[in-house]
Design a protein around this motif. Structure first.
Motif, mmCIF file in Angstrom:
data_model
loop_
_atom_site.group_PDB
_atom_site.id
_atom_site.type_symbol
_atom_site.label_atom_id
_atom_site.label_comp_id
_atom_site.label_asym_id
_atom_site.label_seq_id
_atom_site.Cartn_x
_atom_site.Cartn_y
_atom_site.Cartn_z
ATOM 1 N N GLY A 37 0.783 -1.228 0.048
ATOM 2 C CA GLY A 37 -0.107 0.110 0.230
ATOM 3 C C GLY A 37 0.738 1.294 -0.104
ATOM 4 O O GLY A 37 0.685 2.202 -0.782
ATOM 5 N N VAL A 38 1.913 1.217 0.630
ATOM 6 C CA VAL A 38 2.666 2.420 0.872
ATOM 7 C C VAL A 38 3.508 2.738 -0.741
ATOM 8 O O VAL A 38 3.711 3.897 -0.952
ATOM 9 C CB VAL A 38 3.888 2.113 1.737
ATOM 10 N N GLU A 39 3.939 1.570 -1.276
ATOM 11 C CA GLU A 39 4.606 1.726 -2.508
ATOM 12 C C GLU A 39 3.710 2.187 -3.541
ATOM 13 O O GLU A 39 3.820 2.909 -4.269
ATOM 14 C CB GLU A 39 5.102 0.178 -3.039
ATOM 15 N N ARG A 40 2.494 1.795 -3.461
ATOM 16 C CA ARG A 40 1.412 2.292 -4.288
ATOM 17 C C ARG A 40 1.161 3.756 -4.261
ATOM 18 O O ARG A 40 1.083 4.521 -5.385
ATOM 19 C CB ARG A 40 0.103 1.566 -4.434
ATOM 20 N N VAL A 41 1.140 4.228 -2.881
ATOM 21 C CA VAL A 41 1.086 5.535 -2.771
ATOM 22 C C VAL A 41 2.181 6.360 -3.244
ATOM 23 O O VAL A 41 2.178 7.497 -3.792
ATOM 24 C CB VAL A 41 0.764 5.772 -1.184
ATOM 25 N N GLN A 42 3.392 5.769 -3.028
ATOM 26 C CA GLN A 42 4.442 6.708 -3.423
ATOM 27 C C GLN A 42 4.558 6.699 -4.933
ATOM 28 O O GLN A 42 5.168 7.604 -5.539
ATOM 29 C CB GLN A 42 5.787 5.865 -2.902
ATOM 30 N N GLU A 43 4.326 5.476 -5.552
ATOM 31 C CA GLU A 43 4.401 5.847 -6.987
ATOM 32 C C GLU A 43 3.266 6.557 -7.478
ATOM 33 O O GLU A 43 3.441 7.306 -8.546
ATOM 34 C CB GLU A 43 3.697 4.206 -7.592
ATOM 35 N N ALA A 44 2.190 6.639 -7.023
ATOM 36 C CA ALA A 44 1.255 7.791 -7.109
ATOM 37 C C ALA A 44 1.666 9.341 -7.206
ATOM 38 O O ALA A 44 1.603 10.140 -7.969
ATOM 39 C CB ALA A 44 -0.278 7.732 -6.611
ATOM 40 N N ARG A 45 2.226 9.307 -6.011
ATOM 41 C CA ARG A 45 2.862 10.435 -5.799
ATOM 42 C C ARG A 45 4.056 10.981 -6.778
ATOM 43 O O ARG A 45 4.117 12.195 -6.905
ATOM 44 C CB ARG A 45 3.582 10.670 -4.162
ATOM 45 N N THR A 48 2.506 12.096 -9.806
ATOM 46 C CA THR A 48 1.937 13.571 -9.588
ATOM 47 C C THR A 48 2.915 14.481 -9.641
ATOM 48 O O THR A 48 2.914 15.624 -10.567
ATOM 49 C CB THR A 48 1.163 13.698 -8.521
#
Length: 202
Positions: A37-45, A48
């Motif tokens: 989950g953290v990796e996905r958030v980082q990828e999305a960031r 952006t």
């Protein structure tokens, strides 16, 4: 023992989340899900930030130093999140993002400089030097225009100038202290006629 080893190796917030797990497998699966989950958030960031990086353009009124600081902040955040951002990519972005007033220096840099190995600091230094030269030329041009306007104004005989606001000679409509004529004034505010059929003065 394996569960105890996991407990000792994770941060406190993760430990609280896996404290109720009874087996090592359950604890490990929970950690794996959280990290994913953290990796996905980082990828999305990162995506952006990359979008901001590509869309950022320097404004005509903006200083090169201020723009580059803004761009550098985005690049730093991308790198902090673990995404590689090559120096040459940042250099090329700056060359693309500057306004047309930098066109000459950008062309020279691209033609005679090695953009692949150029540092951002070196590029910013060259652009700042060009910016200072343009500023000096602009100030000199303004001073020359003011001197020319002052010289022209000193030679101007306003006694032959007719005001289109009050129809009295001796001043321009823009200098008139009478109430403004609406439609006619707007149309004729920048015109002045001379006596004796002399040509009009813009």
């Amino acid at each position: 023992m394996a569960l105890a080893a996991i407990y000792q190796g994770v941060p406190e917030d993760v430990l609280l989340a896996i404290a109720e797990k009874k087996t090592t497998k359950e604890a490990w699966e929970a950690i794996k899900i959280m990290c994913t989950g953290v990796e996905r958030v980082q990828e999305a960031r990162v995506q952006t930030l990359k979008g901001e990086f590509e869309s950022l353009m320097m404004k005509d009124s903006e200083k090169i130093e201020d723009f580059c600081l803004k761009l550098s902040g985005i690049v730093t955040n991308i790198r902090v999140l673990g995404e590689a951002m090559e120096e040459s990519s940042v250099v090329r972005k700056i060359l693309r993002a500057v306004p047309d007033k930098f066109l000459q220096i950008v062309s020279n840099i691209e033609q005679f400089g090695d953009v692949k190995v150029m540092l951002v600091e070196e590029l910013v230094g060259r652009l700042k030097a060009h910016e200072e030269r343009m500023k000096c030329r602009s100030e000199q041009s303004e001073q020359q225009q003011l001197l020319l306007a002052k010289k022209w104004k000193g030679r101007l005989d306003k006694s032959k100038i007719k005001c289109f606001n009050c129809n009295i000679y001796g001043h321009f409509a823009s200098e008139c202290d009478k109430p403004r004529r609406k439609k006619e004034y707007c149309q004729e505010a920048n015109l002045a006629h001379f006596h004796d059929d002399e040509p009009s003065l813009l």
